[in-house]
Design a protein around this motif. Structure first.
Motif, PDB file in Angstrom:
ATOM      1  N   GLY A 154     -23.688 136.717  -4.286  1.00 11.81           N
ATOM      2  CA  GLY A 154     -23.733 138.118  -3.884  1.00 11.81           C
ATOM      3  C   GLY A 154     -23.987 138.161  -2.385  1.00 11.81           C
ATOM      4  O   GLY A 154     -24.743 137.336  -1.861  1.00 11.81           O
ATOM      5  N   HIS A 155     -23.346 139.098  -1.718  1.00 12.42           N
ATOM      6  CA  HIS A 155     -23.512 139.132  -0.260  1.00 12.42           C
ATOM      7  C   HIS A 155     -24.645 140.062   0.153  1.00 12.42           C
ATOM      8  O   HIS A 155     -24.961 141.040  -0.535  1.00 12.42           O
ATOM      9  CB  HIS A 155     -22.205 139.498   0.437  1.00 12.42           C
ATOM     10  CG  HIS A 155     -21.638 140.843   0.089  1.00 12.42           C
ATOM     11  ND1 HIS A 155     -22.047 142.006   0.704  1.00 12.42           N
ATOM     12  CD2 HIS A 155     -20.683 141.217  -0.793  1.00 12.42           C
ATOM     13  CE1 HIS A 155     -21.353 143.032   0.222  1.00 12.42           C
ATOM     14  NE2 HIS A 155     -20.522 142.581  -0.702  1.00 12.42           N
ATOM     15  N   MET A 156     -25.245 139.729   1.289  1.00 10.16           N
ATOM     16  CA  MET A 156     -26.375 140.513   1.811  1.00 10.16           C
ATOM     17  C   MET A 156     -25.921 141.541   2.838  1.00 10.16           C
ATOM     18  O   MET A 156     -26.663 142.467   3.168  1.00 10.16           O
ATOM     19  CB  MET A 156     -27.382 139.569   2.473  1.00 10.16           C
ATOM     20  CG  MET A 156     -27.946 138.541   1.521  1.00 10.16           C
ATOM     21  SD  MET A 156     -29.152 137.450   2.321  1.00 10.16           S
ATOM     22  CE  MET A 156     -28.084 136.352   3.245  1.00 10.16           C
ATOM     23  N   ALA A 186     -24.449 150.080  -4.033  1.00  7.68           N
ATOM     24  CA  ALA A 186     -23.488 149.509  -4.988  1.00  7.68           C
ATOM     25  C   ALA A 186     -22.906 148.199  -4.451  1.00  7.68           C
ATOM     26  O   ALA A 186     -22.729 147.233  -5.184  1.00  7.68           O
ATOM     27  CB  ALA A 186     -22.366 150.513  -5.255  1.00  7.68           C
ATOM     28  N   ASP A 187     -22.618 148.196  -3.162  1.00  9.45           N
ATOM     29  CA  ASP A 187     -21.915 147.059  -2.529  1.00  9.45           C
ATOM     30  C   ASP A 187     -22.838 146.407  -1.510  1.00  9.45           C
ATOM     31  O   ASP A 187     -22.735 146.699  -0.335  1.00  9.45           O
ATOM     32  CB  ASP A 187     -20.630 147.569  -1.879  1.00  9.45           C
ATOM     33  CG  ASP A 187     -19.747 146.464  -1.363  1.00  9.45           C
ATOM     34  OD1 ASP A 187     -19.995 145.305  -1.702  1.00  9.45           O
ATOM     35  OD2 ASP A 187     -18.813 146.769  -0.604  1.00  9.45           O
ATOM     36  N   LEU A 188     -23.770 145.558  -1.901  1.00 10.29           N
ATOM     37  CA  LEU A 188     -23.886 144.997  -3.222  1.00 10.29           C
ATOM     38  C   LEU A 188     -25.332 144.798  -3.615  1.00 10.29           C
ATOM     39  O   LEU A 188     -25.656 143.992  -4.445  1.00 10.29           O
ATOM     40  CB  LEU A 188     -23.067 143.704  -3.161  1.00 10.29           C
ATOM     41  CG  LEU A 188     -23.083 142.572  -4.148  1.00 10.29           C
ATOM     42  CD1 LEU A 188     -21.816 141.772  -4.084  1.00 10.29           C
ATOM     43  CD2 LEU A 188     -24.264 141.708  -3.944  1.00 10.29           C
ATOM     44  N   LYS A 189     -26.237 145.589  -3.009  1.00  5.53           N
ATOM     45  CA  LYS A 189     -27.661 145.297  -3.179  1.00  5.53           C
ATOM     46  C   LYS A 189     -28.155 145.499  -4.610  1.00  5.53           C
ATOM     47  O   LYS A 189     -28.988 144.728  -5.096  1.00  5.53           O
ATOM     48  CB  LYS A 189     -28.462 146.071  -2.141  1.00  5.53           C
ATOM     49  CG  LYS A 189     -28.235 145.413  -0.761  1.00  5.53           C
ATOM     50  CD  LYS A 189     -28.645 146.220   0.431  1.00  5.53           C
ATOM     51  CE  LYS A 189     -28.489 145.370   1.694  1.00  5.53           C
ATOM     52  NZ  LYS A 189     -28.667 146.124   2.929  1.00  5.53           N
ATOM     53  N   ASP A 199     -21.899 137.371   5.162  1.00  6.90           N
ATOM     54  CA  ASP A 199     -20.709 137.774   5.916  1.00  6.90           C
ATOM     55  C   ASP A 199     -19.501 138.145   5.068  1.00  6.90           C
ATOM     56  O   ASP A 199     -18.372 138.085   5.541  1.00  6.90           O
ATOM     57  CB  ASP A 199     -20.332 136.628   6.874  1.00  6.90           C
ATOM     58  CG  ASP A 199     -20.111 135.311   6.132  1.00  6.90           C
ATOM     59  OD1 ASP A 199     -20.439 135.243   4.926  1.00  6.90           O
ATOM     60  OD2 ASP A 199     -19.618 134.360   6.754  1.00  6.90           O
ATOM     61  N   GLU A 200     -19.725 138.555   3.802  1.00  9.98           N
ATOM     62  CA  GLU A 200     -18.583 138.839   2.923  1.00  9.98           C
ATOM     63  C   GLU A 200     -17.729 139.974   3.457  1.00  9.98           C
ATOM     64  O   GLU A 200     -16.503 139.953   3.357  1.00  9.98           O
ATOM     65  CB  GLU A 200     -19.080 139.203   1.512  1.00  9.98           C
ATOM     66  CG  GLU A 200     -17.990 139.218   0.448  1.00  9.98           C
ATOM     67  CD  GLU A 200     -17.169 140.498   0.375  1.00  9.98           C
ATOM     68  OE1 GLU A 200     -16.029 140.448  -0.125  1.00  9.98           O
ATOM     69  OE2 GLU A 200     -17.650 141.560   0.827  1.00  9.98           O
ATOM     70  N   GLU A 201     -18.376 140.984   4.037  1.00 12.45           N
ATOM     71  CA  GLU A 201     -17.625 142.172   4.447  1.00 12.45           C
ATOM     72  C   GLU A 201     -16.697 141.919   5.641  1.00 12.45           C
ATOM     73  O   GLU A 201     -15.854 142.758   5.958  1.00 12.45           O
ATOM     74  CB  GLU A 201     -18.585 143.334   4.752  1.00 12.45           C
ATOM     75  CG  GLU A 201     -19.383 143.817   3.536  1.00 12.45           C
ATOM     76  CD  GLU A 201     -18.542 144.486   2.458  1.00 12.45           C
ATOM     77  OE1 GLU A 201     -17.297 144.525   2.591  1.00 12.45           O
ATOM     78  OE2 GLU A 201     -19.135 144.954   1.473  1.00 12.45           O
ATOM     79  N   ILE A 202     -16.863 140.786   6.319  1.00  8.41           N
ATOM     80  CA  ILE A 202     -15.895 140.439   7.366  1.00  8.41           C
ATOM     81  C   ILE A 202     -15.047 139.247   6.923  1.00  8.41           C
ATOM     82  O   ILE A 202     -14.430 138.566   7.735  1.00  8.41           O
ATOM     83  CB  ILE A 202     -16.587 140.160   8.726  1.00  8.41           C
ATOM     84  CG1 ILE A 202     -17.729 139.158   8.567  1.00  8.41           C
ATOM     85  CG2 ILE A 202     -17.107 141.459   9.338  1.00  8.41           C
ATOM     86  CD1 ILE A 202     -18.327 138.696   9.905  1.00  8.41           C
ATOM     87  N   TYR A 217     -21.396 139.395  -7.943  1.00  5.02           N
ATOM     88  CA  TYR A 217     -22.001 140.687  -8.262  1.00  5.02           C
ATOM     89  C   TYR A 217     -21.525 141.864  -7.428  1.00  5.02           C
ATOM     90  O   TYR A 217     -22.292 142.775  -7.099  1.00  5.02           O
ATOM     91  CB  TYR A 217     -23.527 140.519  -8.305  1.00  5.02           C
ATOM     92  CG  TYR A 217     -23.877 139.763  -9.560  1.00  5.02           C
ATOM     93  CD1 TYR A 217     -23.748 138.372  -9.609  1.00  5.02           C
ATOM     94  CD2 TYR A 217     -24.192 140.443 -10.726  1.00  5.02           C
ATOM     95  CE1 TYR A 217     -23.976 137.681 -10.789  1.00  5.02           C
ATOM     96  CE2 TYR A 217     -24.422 139.760 -11.907  1.00  5.02           C
ATOM     97  CZ  TYR A 217     -24.307 138.380 -11.938  1.00  5.02           C
ATOM     98  OH  TYR A 217     -24.512 137.714 -13.115  1.00  5.02           O
ATOM     99  N   GLU A 218     -20.216 141.875  -7.099  1.00  4.01           N
ATOM    100  CA  GLU A 218     -19.605 143.070  -6.519  1.00  4.01           C
ATOM    101  C   GLU A 218     -19.698 144.198  -7.554  1.00  4.01           C
ATOM    102  O   GLU A 218     -19.760 143.944  -8.759  1.00  4.01           O
ATOM    103  CB  GLU A 218     -18.129 142.811  -6.200  1.00  4.01           C
ATOM    104  CG  GLU A 218     -17.885 141.786  -5.094  1.00  4.01           C
ATOM    105  CD  GLU A 218     -18.243 142.290  -3.707  1.00  4.01           C
ATOM    106  OE1 GLU A 218     -18.297 143.527  -3.519  1.00  4.01           O
ATOM    107  OE2 GLU A 218     -18.481 141.450  -2.830  1.00  4.01           O
ATOM    108  N   PRO A 219     -19.701 145.465  -7.096  1.00  2.00           N
ATOM    109  CA  PRO A 219     -19.749 146.557  -8.065  1.00  2.00           C
ATOM    110  C   PRO A 219     -18.462 146.622  -8.892  1.00  2.00           C
ATOM    111  O   PRO A 219     -17.391 146.278  -8.392  1.00  2.00           O
ATOM    112  CB  PRO A 219     -19.876 147.806  -7.188  1.00  2.00           C
ATOM    113  CG  PRO A 219     -19.328 147.399  -5.852  1.00  2.00           C
ATOM    114  CD  PRO A 219     -19.638 145.932  -5.708  1.00  2.00           C
TER     115      PRO A 219
HETATM  116 ZN   LIG Z   1     -19.036 143.783  -1.486  1.00  2.00          ZN
END
Ligand SMILES: [Zn+2]
Length: 409
Positions: free
Chosen positions: A99-101, A128-131, A162-165, A187-189
């Motif tokens: 899961g990304h922070m 939701a994305d993704l905490k 760094d998932e979002e980049i 664990y993406e929504p």
């Molecule tokens: Zn995400």
């Protein structure tokens, strides 16, 4: 339902308030991908929350993020550290949890606080994305650890920064994990109605820097070489590739160049994204871009330089991956949830894991919607519901005597 699992699943309901409070605490920490201090603060908090799992904790620095800046130069900026927590590497079944922070909201973005939309709907950056998903992951794992079947499963958690980049810094950590594990749970929504993401498109991000020659627009126009014109021709030809190959879409998304209108512009920068469905599409795109660039570079006084590449391979569902979805569906049915899945054009770390041959489900997080916008929300009761789903999957995997299906490629 197999009655044996019930007490361990019911314990999860007692964790609902803790999961919610911690999701809010994490969402209150800004962790835009480039806010490395914020990402590290999330990591520190997660290490505390994970203490009960009694795993081996490592804080792993990742390479800085490289990008092409407005001057057309390659620049580097630091990223937050990844956190890896491992337990029982000798167990018969090894599972990767990821899961990304980071979030898409930079530190100066106006969206930084929580708002309750109704009793069960919380609006907030990254809920939701993704905490929320991070809490689902850890609670499901804790349920497994409390159960008598924990010894059957070894696990490796990766909290990546760094998932979002596009996971440039953590891609190697995911590839490394793929050499050690049998399956992945990410664990993406999921969709607001609970639908999971099945096959996913691949994605590439590119920057093109075109340099020409500046000249006075009145006195020496003939000496100038217009970088904007060359870029415009490139983008027109690039956009014309749309519709030429099934499943491939190209989106020129950004352009910047020039300055005072009495100067022939010598610099233009553009950025574009490509989505594709099959691994072979990559080469088709690269060949076509190369041939367009060839023509542009053949012009007198013009040079065009391409940066970037395909960071995410398409996620194609293997027989093993299909069966993993069937497992989720049957676990959902036992819990009174309808679990379906459908293909999506979006991509995530599940693409990376699938490219390395590891079956995975990548939308085991909260039910939520409008992600990547200030309207992002999660359905609060999905925290414990989805944690039950993950925990039941883990217990079913732990008690399954034949897991050879996981190797079906
Ligand atoms: Zn995400």
């Amino acid at each position: 339902m197999n009655a044996d699992f019930a007490p361990w699943l019911d314990w999860i309901d007692s964790q609902q308030d803790t999961m919610l409070a911690r999701t809010i605490a994490l969402a209150e920490i800004n962790s835009g991908s480039l806010n490395y201090a914020g990402v590290n603060a999330v990591g520190k908090q997660l290490i505390e929350y994970a203490a009960k799992l009694e795993g081996h904790v490592e804080v792993l620095p990742v390479a800085p993020y490289e990008f092409v800046n407005a001057s057309g130069d390659v620049e580097q900026t630091p990223l937050g550290d990844a956190v890896r927590i491992t337990k029982r590497p000798e167990a018969p079944l090894q599972i990767f949890f990821c899961g990304h922070m980071d979030t898409v909201f930079p530190i100066d973005h106006p969206f930084q606080t929580m708002t309750w939309l109704d009793d069960n709907t919380l609006n907030g950056p990254g809920v939701a994305d993704l905490k929320g998903g991070l809490m689902i992951m850890m609670t499901a794992l804790e349920a497994l650890e409390r159960s008598p079947w924990a010894d059957q499963i070894g696990w490796e958690i990766l909290f990546n920064p760094d998932e979002e980049i596009g996971s440039p810094g953590s891609a190697q950590l995911i590839a490394d994990a793929a050499t050690r594990v049998d399956l992945g749970m990410i664990y993406e929504p999921c969709m607001p109605d609970g639908t999971l993401a099945g096959a996913r498109k691949g994605s590439g991000n590119f920057s093109l820097v075109v340099r020409g020659k500046a000249a006075h627009a009145g006195r020496e126009h003939h000496l100038g070489r217009n970088a904007i014109r060359a870029m415009a021709d490139f983008i027109a030809a690039l956009d014309d590739l749309n519709g030429q190959r099934e499943g491939v879409t190209i989106n020129p998304g950004f352009i910047e160049g020039g300055g005072a209108v009495n100067i022939v512009p010598d610099l233009c920068l553009s950025r574009f994204n490509i989505r594709l469905e099959s691994p072979e599409d990559e080469q088709w795109c690269l060949d076509n871009i190369a041939s367009i660039l060839n023509k542009i570079n053949g012009r007198d006084g013009i040079s065009a330089e391409l940066h970037g590449g395909f960071g995410r391979k398409p996620k194609v569902l293997t027989p093993a991956n299909q069966k993993l979805f069937e497992l989720a569906k049957s676990c959902g049915a036992e819990l009174g949830m309808t679990i379906e899945w459908k293909p999506t054009g979006g991509c995530c770390d599940g693409n990376n894991l699938a490219a390395a041959g590891i079956p995975n489900i990548d939308t085991l997080g909260v039910q939520g919607g409008k992600i990547h916008s200030s309207d992002e929300y999660m359905l609060v009761d999905s925290l414990s519901q989805r944690a039950r789903l993950s925990a039941l999957m883990l217990m079913r995997l732990a008690t399954d005597t034949d897991l050879s299906w996981l190797k079906e490629r």
